[in-house]
Design a protein around this motif. Structure first.
Motif, PDB file in Angstrom:
ATOM      1  N   PHE A 108      58.071 100.906 -23.610  1.00 33.01           N
ATOM      2  CA  PHE A 108      58.499 101.945 -22.663  1.00 33.01           C
ATOM      3  C   PHE A 108      60.013 102.127 -22.709  1.00 33.01           C
ATOM      4  CE2 PHE A 108      59.330 103.796 -18.493  1.00 33.01           C
ATOM      5  CZ  PHE A 108      58.336 104.763 -18.425  1.00 33.01           C
ATOM      6  N   MET A 131      51.279 105.010 -13.442  1.00 35.14           N
ATOM      7  CA  MET A 131      51.959 105.294 -14.705  1.00 35.14           C
ATOM      8  C   MET A 131      52.516 106.717 -14.727  1.00 35.14           C
ATOM      9  SD  MET A 131      51.962 102.553 -16.464  1.00 35.14           S
ATOM     10  CE  MET A 131      52.503 103.218 -18.039  1.00 35.14           C
ATOM     11  N   VAL A 142      55.422  96.208 -14.575  1.00 33.09           N
ATOM     12  CA  VAL A 142      54.180  96.367 -15.346  1.00 33.09           C
ATOM     13  C   VAL A 142      53.125  95.381 -14.863  1.00 33.09           C
ATOM     14  CG1 VAL A 142      53.173  96.184 -17.645  1.00 33.09           C
ATOM     15  CG2 VAL A 142      55.394  97.281 -17.354  1.00 33.09           C
TER      16      VAL A 142
END
Length: 390
Positions: free
Chosen positions: A60, A140, A121
């Motif tokens: 990410f 998300m 996360v």
């Protein structure tokens, strides 16, 4: 009311009640099956995220860094001579410098966010294991929206500048044509402008028209980037809608008992005799007495119009899996229509804000969801007490 009408009314009412009860049962079981599948997928995705939290956070961060680098290169390219277009140097420098500063600020902030991104996360994975895969998808989507907030802000700024510029040019063009916009009746009326107004309009029209290509190039660039991000949000929303709309109970019943959902009925004729005529001899002629294999000359069929022996079986046509699931999946794209596409295209061309509404409508509210939580538990308490008293 006559006895016959009363019996017919009771039979019809019982049939309708049976049909309503079956639909209610399927709806109730579909709700619980959707929740079970959602939680099962949430556990699978959550466990994967927990085991690969470091890789996901690193991917990410690299994706955001690559996106910011792309924005930097695009802004620097637009400040020069993009695709051979000669732009206004001063306006391009202002817009490009502003974009580079905003991108740099967000890149610096993401350096600090990267230190605890792995914990974020893991938190998303834990929440998804408890509440389902749709919660993971929603979080998300929110995380992507927060990471691309600077792109949305730059797009809104450029859109506002582009829309104001195009509206001013349209108003000045109406001034030259001697017309005036009537917002009450949504039409153009004739109007006599003074010489001073024409002179001022001419002085404003020329620089705005010459600055329009520079603004338009920046607007197109940030619109493409922002639309790509919005497409990602739409895909996540479609994923959530598919989980909600998939009829898992119907699919399971179709696998176990396909005849539970008949698509139609038909009769299979096994044998048929017409006054001593053999079935094979009769089968070559249709109901009009025409022989399709040899010629089209009609034959006399007066002697065997009525069958003397007819054996047939009632068959049920079993639907395919697509016929069962397709009506439910059509609800996913109920929010997409030709008018919405036309409105979005018009908004992009004019620089107006586009409303990215939901692609699909949320599930219908169940009857017991119309009351508050307190009233629900009070009803449950009273029902338990009444059962104990009985």
């Amino acid at each position: 009311m006559s006895p016959f009408c009363l019996i017919y009314h009771l039979v019809w009412r019982s049939q309708s009640n049976v049909e309503s009860a079956e639909k209610a049962a399927l709806r109730k079981h579909s709700m619980w099956s959707n929740i079970a599948v959602d939680i099962l997928l949430g556990n699978l995705i959550g466990l994967s995220l927990l085991y690969h939290a470091e890789l996901v956070s690193l991917w990410f961060l690299n994706s955001m860094e690559g996106l910011n680098n792309y924005l930097r290169m695009g802004s620097v390219w637009l400040m020069g001579v993009p695709a051979g277009f000669k732009l206004n140097t001063e306006l391009a420098a202002i817009l490009g410098t502003t974009s580079l500063n905003v991108i740099q600020i967000c890149s610096t902030l993401w350096v600090f966010v990267g230190f605890f991104l792995m914990n974020i996360v893991r938190g998303i994975a834990t929440v998804g294991m408890l509440f389902g895969a749709t919660v993971i998808a929603s979080l998300m989507a929110d995380m992507i929206g927060a990471a691309t907030l600077h792109i949305s802000a730059l797009h809104s700024l450029i859109s506002c500048l582009y829309a104001s510029q195009t509206q001013a040019l349209a108003a000045l063009w109406r001034l030259f044509r001697g017309q005036k916009l009537n917002p009450l009746r949504f039409r153009l009326d004739s109007y006599d402008y003074t010489v001073e107004q024409h002179v001022v309009g001419s002085l404003l029209f020329t620089p705005l028209l010459l600055l329009l290509p520079t603004t338009c190039v920046f607007y197109i660039f940030f619109t493409i980037v922002n639309t790509s991000i919005r497409v990602t949000h739409v895909l996540i929303e479609v994923f959530i809608s598919i989980i909600h709309e998939t009829p898992y109970v119907k699919v399971l019943l179709w696998l176990v008992r396909p005849t539970r959902f008949p698509a139609g009925i038909w009769f299979e004729i096994v044998s048929c005799e017409y006054n001593g005529v053999h079935p094979m001899e009769k089968s070559i002629c249709d109901s009009n007495g025409i022989n399709p294999d040899f010629d089209n000359t009609p034959r006399k069929t007066e002697n065997y119009n009525r069958p003397t022996a007819l054996v047939s079986f009632l068959r049920i046509s079993v639907p395919s899996i697509g016929q069962i699931t397709l009506p439910h999946y059509k609800k996913v794209f109920t929010g997409v229509s030709a008018s919405l596409v036309a409105e979005s295209a018009y908004g992009i061309l004019t620089g107006k804000r586009i409303s990215y509404g939901p692609v699909s409508h949320p599930p219908t509210t169940l009857p017991w969801m119309h009351i508050s939580v307190k009233e629900y538990w009070q009803l449950c308490h009273k029902s338990i007490l009444s059962h104990m008293v009985d």
